[in-house]
Write an enzyme that holds these catalytic residues in place. Structure first.
Site, short mmCIF file in Angstrom:
data_model
loop_
_atom_site.label_atom_id
_atom_site.label_comp_id
_atom_site.label_asym_id
_atom_site.label_seq_id
_atom_site.Cartn_x
_atom_site.Cartn_y
_atom_site.Cartn_z
N ASP A 204 1.08 -1.21 -0.01
CA ASP A 204 -0.17 -0.01 0.11
C ASP A 204 0.91 1.29 -0.04
O ASP A 204 1.48 1.47 0.99
CB ASP A 204 -0.94 -0.02 1.06
CG ASP A 204 -1.97 1.12 1.42
OD1 ASP A 204 -1.72 2.22 0.44
OD2 ASP A 204 -2.71 1.23 2.38
N TYR B 208 -5.59 16.99 -8.27
CA TYR B 208 -5.05 16.10 -9.27
C TYR B 208 -3.91 16.43 -9.88
O TYR B 208 -2.79 16.03 -9.87
CB TYR B 208 -6.11 15.38 -10.21
CG TYR B 208 -5.42 14.51 -11.24
CD1 TYR B 208 -4.90 13.13 -10.76
CD2 TYR B 208 -5.25 14.50 -12.51
CE1 TYR B 208 -4.22 12.25 -11.35
CE2 TYR B 208 -4.77 13.68 -13.25
CZ TYR B 208 -4.27 12.48 -12.90
OH TYR B 208 -3.73 11.63 -13.74
#
Length: 252
Positions: free
Chosen positions: A58, A150
């Site tokens: 992760d 983003y």
């Protein structure tokens, strides 16, 4: 190109651009560790080529990244091709962006890339050749309308790559970012659904909108991004360093 004896690590390597790059590297002789959070997806991807090896990681968790890279190095040797690809792409207006959304985006797209590169460099330093190829976005070199968070994360990734390139000038390692526009991955159906819900368009109409988002009127194939990554691993690419390479159908 012969990458035999080279160990590559690709984050987000179970799907989309990541698995396309992983397979391309393996087809040229590299042993490739593919990482991600979903063991089942990684396992399925690893079955597609004998040179792919799954490692659950992760990238939002520093301990997970450290342990995952260490395990990959112990099993397959120093990482000489590091491809921080894992990321999330979602647009949201700034006034609708809470800190949880912002932090998740940055923790995945920027922090995760930094941690991956940092840990891979530890073993890369023991070798005489290395490539770091970060998967940014066209949003890393221009502002993407409707996606300021983003865009910020991908601009940050390009800045990280340029800083690393400056730090390692004269060393046998290069650092570059690939900046694709809209790629034909699993994200596309999700975006099509959002367009349909927001505008009332049919699926065909929404797909046409996605195709038209790229200047050349079609989605980019993951293989096209993979071929660019391969080029950066070529023996004659050593003078390409600190670059944000657009794969965007003519985007200016």
């Amino acid at each position: 190109m012969n990458l035999s004896g080279k160990h590559a690590l690709v984050t987000g390597g179970g799907t989309g651009i990541g698995v396309a790059i992983a397979r391309a590297l393996a087809e040229h002789g590299a042993v490739v560790t593919i990482t991600g959070r979903r063991a089942d997806v990684l396992g399925d991807a690893a079955q597609t080529h004998p040179g792919l090896f799954a490692q659950t990681v992760d990238v939002m968790d520093e301990t997970s990244v450290c342990m995952g890279v260490a395990a990959a190095v112990a099993a397959r040797g120093p990482v000489q091709i590091c491809v921080p690809n894992a990321g999330i792409a979602e647009g949201r207006a700034a006034h609708k962006t809470d800190m949880a959304f912002w932090r998740t985006m940055m923790a995945t797209n920027l922090d995760g890339a930094f941690l991956t590169i940092r840990e891979c460099l530890t073993s890369m330093h023991t070798t005489d050749w290395g490539r770091v190829i970060a998967i940014s976005s066209i949003a890393g070199v221009k502002g993407l309308k409707g996606a300021p968070c983003y865009s910020a994360s991908k601009h940050g990734l390009v800045g990280l790559i340029r800083g690393l390139a400056a730090d390692y000038l004269g060393k046998p390692y290069t650092f570059n970012a690939l900046c694709p526009a809209y790629v034909d991955t699993a994200i596309v159906p999700q975006n099509i659904e959002r367009i349909m819900a927001r505008t009332g368009m049919s699926e065909a109409e929404a797909h046409k909108v996605m195709d038209g988002a790229n200047p050349h009127g079609r989605l980019i194939a993951p293989k096209e991004v993979a071929e660019a990554a391969l080029w950066l691993c070529d023996d004659h690419s050593g003078s390409v360093n600190g670059q944000a390479i657009q794969i965007a159908g003519g985007e200016m």
